[in-house]
Each structure stands twice: as C-alpha cells, then as structure tokens.
Design an enzyme around this catalytic site. Structure first.
Site, PDB file in Angstrom:
ATOM      1  N   ASP A  49       0.839  -1.209   0.000  1.00 30.57           N
ATOM      2  CA  ASP A  49       0.000   0.000   0.000  1.00 30.57           C
ATOM      3  C   ASP A  49       0.876   1.264   0.000  1.00 30.57           C
ATOM      4  O   ASP A  49       0.358   2.382  -0.118  1.00 30.57           O
ATOM      5  CB  ASP A  49      -1.007   0.002   1.156  1.00 30.57           C
ATOM      6  N   SER A  50       2.197   1.091   0.059  1.00 33.31           N
ATOM      7  CA  SER A  50       3.098   2.225  -0.154  1.00 33.31           C
ATOM      8  C   SER A  50       2.858   2.839  -1.534  1.00 33.31           C
ATOM      9  O   SER A  50       3.304   3.951  -1.799  1.00 33.31           O
ATOM     10  CB  SER A  50       4.564   1.787  -0.022  1.00 33.31           C
ATOM     11  N   ASP A  88      -1.186  -6.096  -0.313  1.00 29.10           N
ATOM     12  CA  ASP A  88      -1.490  -5.481   0.983  1.00 29.10           C
ATOM     13  C   ASP A  88      -2.981  -5.232   1.138  1.00 29.10           C
ATOM     14  O   ASP A  88      -3.647  -4.761   0.203  1.00 29.10           O
ATOM     15  CB  ASP A  88      -0.807  -4.104   1.071  1.00 29.10           C
ATOM     16  N   LYS A 118      -1.271  -9.378   2.805  1.00 32.00           N
ATOM     17  CA  LYS A 118      -0.491  -8.937   3.974  1.00 32.00           C
ATOM     18  C   LYS A 118      -1.334  -7.944   4.757  1.00 32.00           C
ATOM     19  O   LYS A 118      -2.057  -7.133   4.146  1.00 32.00           O
ATOM     20  CB  LYS A 118       0.822  -8.283   3.534  1.00 32.00           C
ATOM     21  N   GLU A 120      -1.235  -5.446   8.588  1.00 32.78           N
ATOM     22  CA  GLU A 120      -0.391  -4.902   9.654  1.00 32.78           C
ATOM     23  C   GLU A 120      -0.984  -5.192  11.036  1.00 32.78           C
ATOM     24  O   GLU A 120      -2.205  -5.151  11.201  1.00 32.78           O
ATOM     25  CB  GLU A 120      -0.246  -3.379   9.474  1.00 32.78           C
ATOM     26  N   GLU A 187       9.410  -4.336  10.097  1.00 32.34           N
ATOM     27  CA  GLU A 187       9.792  -3.034   9.521  1.00 32.34           C
ATOM     28  C   GLU A 187      10.293  -2.087  10.611  1.00 32.34           C
ATOM     29  O   GLU A 187       9.712  -1.983  11.697  1.00 32.34           O
ATOM     30  CB  GLU A 187       8.588  -2.392   8.798  1.00 32.34           C
TER      31      GLU A 187
HETATM   32  O1  KIV Z   1       3.562  -1.140   1.552  1.00 30.13           O
HETATM   33  C1  KIV Z   1       4.730  -1.542   1.500  1.00 30.13           C
HETATM   34  O2  KIV Z   1       5.484  -1.249   0.564  1.00 30.13           O
HETATM   35  C2  KIV Z   1       5.198  -2.389   2.583  1.00 30.13           C
HETATM   36  C3  KIV Z   1       6.661  -2.684   2.635  1.00 30.13           C
HETATM   37  C4  KIV Z   1       7.373  -1.481   3.059  1.00 30.13           C
HETATM   38  C5  KIV Z   1       6.957  -3.853   3.479  1.00 30.13           C
HETATM   39  O3  KIV Z   1       4.441  -2.792   3.401  1.00 30.13           O
END
Ligand code: KIV
Length: 269
Positions: A49-50, A88, A118, A120, A187
């Site tokens: 989600d970055s 994510d 994924k 968090e 992280e």
């Molecule tokens: O969203 C992302 O890019 C991430 C990585 C930094 C692990 O969660």
C-alpha cells in the site's frame, strides 16, 4: 512441435520452508512491466500500500482504497509468472472484524489472482489471521513500524529503541506466527530486536530497516532504483533512475524545441 512448459509460481509453503535457509529476495511492485523485471529475481513481490505514496503522491498509506490495491494487484499478476504475489490489505479493510477482513481479502484474491495478502498488526490481529488462514487465505503479517498506524505512533518511528519495549514486539511476532501467518515483515526496528525475533519464530522474517539476520529482505522498488525524492536511511540506492529520467526528458525537450525531433528515421513516408 514444441512443447510448452508452464512455469509454476513460487507457493506460500515454499516461502515458509525457507526459514533459516537461503535468504528470501523480495521487492514491491505496482506496475506490470517493472514487475516482469523484478520477477526474474524475486521470490515474492509485494503490491504494497506504499503505492499510495510512491505512485499517487499521498502523504501516508491511510487513504489508499481497496480498489486501487486490486487494480495494481491485477497489473502485477499480469506482468509476472514466477514470483508469489502478495497484496497489501489497505487501512480500514480488515481491522473491524475477522469476517470483514475475510470478505475483503477474498475480494482481493479473487479479483487479482494473487497468492496471499499482507496485513499490519501483531497480537491484536492474531484472531483475524487465524480466521483467514483457516478459510484458505494465506496471510503475511507485518509488525514493528506499521505505517497504517502512523497517526497513533506519532509518525514513522523506529521501534525497539527502548529495550523495555522488546517484549511487546516479541509477543506480537509469536502471536502472528502461532495464528498461522506464513511469514512476517519486520519493519523499522532496531537490529538486535529483529535478530532476536528471527531466532524466536518458526516462520521466515522479512526485514525492511531491520537486520541482515532476517530470513529475507524487502525494499520499495522505486526507493532502491533512485526514483523516490526521499528515501529512508536504511535504503541502499542501487540505481539512478530519477537522474536518467531527468536527463532523457531534458534531451527530448531540447530536441522538440530545436525541431530536431522527429528526425528523418522517425517519420512515416
Ligand atoms: O507497503 C509496502 O510497501 C510495505 C513494505 C514497506 C513492506 O508494506
């Protein structure tokens, strides 16, 4: 007649089996053609989600909608054939309850054809991780610095600077592993804490700003390619894509202005 051999993607059990073995290589990717290049080298690719910040100029990942993750997830799946693709779950799509998380994770998996999601959070997400994995959704966990909680954490802060807090992070790691996560992203945490967690859990740890002792590493592709305007200290910049784009666009602009482009060999006659 030539026989076509279908390349099989890396599976979740194959990633889980790499605990303590050959380090796992992973990068983020949001785009079909760059993902195709990453696919030649990575064991798994994260559609993180970055992308909200890296691709869409957002200030944080908090505003990323589910539809955007699905759109980029589809592009990355289309562009790749070998790596496991992990997508994510964005903020607000899984925290409310295990059944809300299941509905949104299933939507991500059905629409993108990715192999895992994924999310968090540590101990607080253990019940949800168990609920999803028992129902056929492989989950990669993410603990330590969790950007979706940056408002609660007061920014993007390295975790574990105070040794008294280590037990909380260790408990988080054990809880998500026991709940069925197949790997954990660690992280932004101090090196000795990430190394301790890696020793304590039976699933692979994937470090980002953590420790070389993790079972694998991940970086944001645009950061390591030198395309991001700012990169955290832990990022090694392996490329100079920003400078290359600047130079190429500048040359093109100069040629357009001087009518040197298009030239004879670039026009249809
Ligand atoms: O969203 C992302 O890019 C991430 C990585 C930094 C692990 O969660």
């Amino acid at each position: 007649m030539s026989k076509q051999v279908k390349i099989r993607r890396t599976t979740v059990p194959q990633i889980a089996a790499r605990k303590g073995g050959e380090p796992i290589v992973s990068l983020t990717s949001y785009h079909a053609h760059t993902a195709a290049i990453v696919d030649n080298h990575a064991d798994f690719i994260l559609v993180g989600d970055s992308l909200g910040m890296v691709m869409h100029g957002m200030d944080s990942t908090v505003g990323v909608p589910l539809e955007l993750m699905i759109m980029h997830g589809k592009a990355v799946v289309r562009g790749t054939e070998k790596a496991l693709i992990v997508v994510d779950m964005p903020f607000g799509t899984y925290e409310e309850s295990p059944s809300v998380a299941f509905r949104n994770a299933a939507k991500i998996m059905k629409e993108t054809q990715c192999g895992a999601v994924k999310l968090e959070g540590g101990k607080r997400m253990a019940e949800t991780i168990r609920f999803l994995t028992e129902r056929g959704i492989p989950v990669m966990a993410h603990i330590g610095l969790t950007p979706q909680s940056s408002h609660v954490m007061g920014g993007f802060k390295t975790q574990g600077r105070d040794e008294d807090t280590w037990a909380i992070h260790e408990e988080d790691a054990r809880a998500v592993a026991e709940a069925g996560a197949f790997a954990i992203v660690l992280e932004g945490m101090v090196e000795p804490l990430a190394a301790r967690i890696t020793e304590q859990v039976a699933i692979p740890t994937i470090g980002i700003g953590a420790s070389a002792k993790c079972d694998g590493q991940i970086l944001v592709l645009e950061d390591m390619l030198g395309l991001s305007p700012w990169t955290p200290k832990f990022v090694k910049v392996y490329g100079k894509l920003g400078e290359m784009i600047e130079q190429a666009v500048g040359e093109y602009a100069d040629e357009v202005k001087s009518r040197a482009f298009p030239s004879e060999d670039q026009i249809y006659k």
